[in-house]
Design an enzyme around this catalytic site. Structure first.
Site, PDB file in Angstrom:
ATOM      1  N   ASP A   1       0.819  -1.221   0.000  1.00 45.28           N
ATOM      2  CA  ASP A   1       0.000   0.000   0.000  1.00 45.28           C
ATOM      3  C   ASP A   1       0.852   1.270   0.000  1.00 45.28           C
ATOM      4  O   ASP A   1       1.982   1.277   0.502  1.00 45.28           O
ATOM      5  CB  ASP A   1      -0.904  -0.017   1.246  1.00 45.28           C
ATOM      6  CG  ASP A   1      -2.058   0.972   1.133  1.00 45.28           C
ATOM      7  OD1 ASP A   1      -2.358   1.433   0.017  1.00 45.28           O
ATOM      8  OD2 ASP A   1      -2.661   1.288   2.185  1.00 45.28           O
TER       9      ASP A   1
ATOM     10  N   HIS B   1       2.556   3.574  -9.030  1.00 49.33           N
ATOM     11  CA  HIS B   1       2.264   2.165  -9.311  1.00 49.33           C
ATOM     12  C   HIS B   1       3.425   1.508 -10.059  1.00 49.33           C
ATOM     13  O   HIS B   1       3.741   0.347  -9.828  1.00 49.33           O
ATOM     14  CB  HIS B   1       0.961   2.023 -10.104  1.00 49.33           C
ATOM     15  CG  HIS B   1      -0.256   2.401  -9.301  1.00 49.33           C
ATOM     16  ND1 HIS B   1      -0.439   1.970  -7.999  1.00 49.33           N
ATOM     17  CD2 HIS B   1      -1.328   3.169  -9.594  1.00 49.33           C
ATOM     18  CE1 HIS B   1      -1.596   2.452  -7.543  1.00 49.33           C
ATOM     19  NE2 HIS B   1      -2.142   3.192  -8.481  1.00 49.33           N
TER      20      HIS B   1
ATOM     21  N   LEU C   1       9.634 -20.938  -4.479  1.00 50.61           N
ATOM     22  CA  LEU C   1       8.660 -20.017  -3.871  1.00 50.61           C
ATOM     23  C   LEU C   1       7.293 -20.111  -4.549  1.00 50.61           C
ATOM     24  O   LEU C   1       7.194 -20.066  -5.779  1.00 50.61           O
ATOM     25  CB  LEU C   1       9.186 -18.575  -4.007  1.00 50.61           C
ATOM     26  CG  LEU C   1       8.215 -17.461  -3.571  1.00 50.61           C
ATOM     27  CD1 LEU C   1       8.070 -17.429  -2.054  1.00 50.61           C
ATOM     28  CD2 LEU C   1       8.687 -16.103  -4.089  1.00 50.61           C
TER      29      LEU C   1
HETATM   30  C1  IPE Z   1      -5.564  -2.550  -0.203  1.00 49.91           C
HETATM   31  O1  IPE Z   1      -5.180  -1.225  -0.346  1.00 49.91           O
HETATM   32  C2  IPE Z   1      -5.524  -3.247  -1.509  1.00 49.91           C
HETATM   33  C3  IPE Z   1      -4.196  -3.430  -2.090  1.00 49.91           C
HETATM   34  C4  IPE Z   1      -3.061  -3.099  -1.554  1.00 49.91           C
HETATM   35  C5  IPE Z   1      -4.195  -4.074  -3.363  1.00 49.91           C
HETATM   36  P1  IPE Z   1      -6.244  -0.052  -0.539  1.00 49.91           P
HETATM   37  O2  IPE Z   1      -5.468   1.190  -0.655  1.00 49.91           O
HETATM   38  O3  IPE Z   1      -7.172  -0.393  -1.643  1.00 49.91           O
HETATM   39  O4  IPE Z   1      -7.061  -0.134   0.836  1.00 49.91           O
HETATM   40  P2  IPE Z   1      -7.876   0.971   1.625  1.00 49.91           P
HETATM   41  O5  IPE Z   1      -8.893   1.528   0.675  1.00 49.91           O
HETATM   42  O6  IPE Z   1      -6.897   2.013   2.076  1.00 49.91           O
HETATM   43  O7  IPE Z   1      -8.462   0.241   2.780  1.00 49.91           O
HETATM   44  C1  IPE Z   2      -1.476   0.283  -3.383  1.00 53.02           C
HETATM   45  O1  IPE Z   2      -1.260   1.648  -3.454  1.00 53.02           O
HETATM   46  C2  IPE Z   2      -1.703  -0.347  -4.731  1.00 53.02           C
HETATM   47  C3  IPE Z   2      -3.100  -0.707  -5.023  1.00 53.02           C
HETATM   48  C4  IPE Z   2      -4.106  -0.640  -4.203  1.00 53.02           C
HETATM   49  C5  IPE Z   2      -3.366  -1.174  -6.363  1.00 53.02           C
HETATM   50  P1  IPE Z   2      -2.472   2.666  -3.474  1.00 53.02           P
HETATM   51  O2  IPE Z   2      -2.883   2.892  -4.861  1.00 53.02           O
HETATM   52  O3  IPE Z   2      -3.552   2.203  -2.561  1.00 53.02           O
HETATM   53  O4  IPE Z   2      -1.789   3.967  -2.892  1.00 53.02           O
HETATM   54  P2  IPE Z   2      -2.375   4.939  -1.790  1.00 53.02           P
HETATM   55  O5  IPE Z   2      -2.757   4.089  -0.620  1.00 53.02           O
HETATM   56  O6  IPE Z   2      -3.576   5.603  -2.401  1.00 53.02           O
HETATM   57  O7  IPE Z   2      -1.276   5.878  -1.477  1.00 53.02           O
HETATM   58 MG    MG Z   3      -4.005   2.483  -0.608  1.00 50.54          MG
END
Ligand code: IPE
Ligand code: IPE
Ligand code: MG
Length: 236
Positions: A16, A33, A127
């Site tokens: 995240d 990303h 793995l």
């Molecule tokens: C969780 O992260 C999903 C992934 C890392 C793929 P999100 O960014 O979507 O989660 P919330 O919305 O902060 O809970």
């Molecule tokens: C995690 O990073 C990746 C996915 C959920 C695909 P985010 O896109 O949630 O990044 P933040 O949390 O908004 O910074």
């Molecule tokens: Mg996120």
């Protein structure tokens, strides 16, 4: 690579913070990303090198479809790129790819790339790299309940034979080692619908750095922190 502490068998990671990492530098979320995908490659390599049995990576949740279309498309493009470009090296490193989640909902090209990666690496013994894509625990459990109910209705399963072992065998994580640890980057402290059933006795570690900042050293340090935890599983 060898580490001087006990490593978990099965690690889950909620990757995240990509968007915030990019925005902090005044860049578009997709830039984050891409950086996140590059970090993913490094962490997979390290996990494989130190001998972790299974690594489950949360890459796209059932709720992530709520994001703007352009961001979803960019993510799908990166996924395709990952599967197509990395598959040879993963295969050479004896990595076995698995998918956690539902294949429906993806475009044909993404679906094909996932199926091809699984098929190509199915006999590998290193793995187990489990990529959670279109994954949600509630969906996983709902689908398991439906499948079990169907068997009962068709008289191929007796209600008294429904136990925890049977339920586990209906989850996407079937046959994987017990989940030992979930780490989440970016400081958020929640599961966001990731491996809720499997996490019953997993250790949880929340790291303040975002996913693009999550270096191999931080990964090793987090694994070390896990090795210092006292797991009791309800006993003494
Ligand atoms: C969780 O992260 C999903 C992934 C890392 C793929 P999100 O960014 O979507 O989660 P919330 O919305 O902060 O809970
Ligand atoms: C995690 O990073 C990746 C996915 C959920 C695909 P985010 O896109 O949630 O990044 P933040 O949390 O908004 O910074
Ligand atoms: Mg996120």
């Amino acid at each position: 690579m060898k580490v001087d502490f006990e490593i978990p068998k099965h690690v889950g990671i909620i990757m995240d913070g990509n968007g915030r990492w990019a925005q902090r530098q005044g860049k578009a979320r997709v830039f984050g990303h891409r950086a996140g995908m590059n970090r993913l490659k490094g962490i997979v390599k390290t996990a494989s090198d130190i001998g972790i049995s299974a690594l489950s990576l949360y890459a796209f949740s059932t709720e992530n479809w709520r994001r703007p279309k352009a961001e979803i498309e960019a993510l799908m493009g990166l996924l395709l790129e990952y599967f197509n470009k990395e598959i040879d090296e993963l295969h050479e490193n004896n990595v076995k790819i698995r998918h956690l989640g539902e294949l429906s909902g993806f475009s044909d090209s993404v679906r094909k790339a996932i199926i091809n990666a699984i098929e190509r690496t199915k006999n590998n013994t290193g793995l187990q790299l489990c990529i959670a894509l279109n994954y949600g625990s509630r969906l996983e459990i709902t689908n398991a309940v439906k499948a079990i109910a169907k068997e009962v209705k068709e008289n191929s399963l007796d209600i008294d034979d429904i136990d925890e072992k049977l339920i586990s065998s209906y989850l996407y994580t079937k046959d994987l080692p017990e989940l030992d640890l979930i780490m989440r980057t970016s400081g958020e402290q929640r599961l966001s619908n990731f491996l809720m059933y499997q996490a019953a006795y997993a250790e949880l570690i929340f790291v303040k750095e975002t996913w693009p900042e999550f270096s191999d050293e931080l990964f090793i340090q987090t694994l070390r922190e896990y090795s210092e935890r006292n797991r009791r599983f309800g006993g003494l």
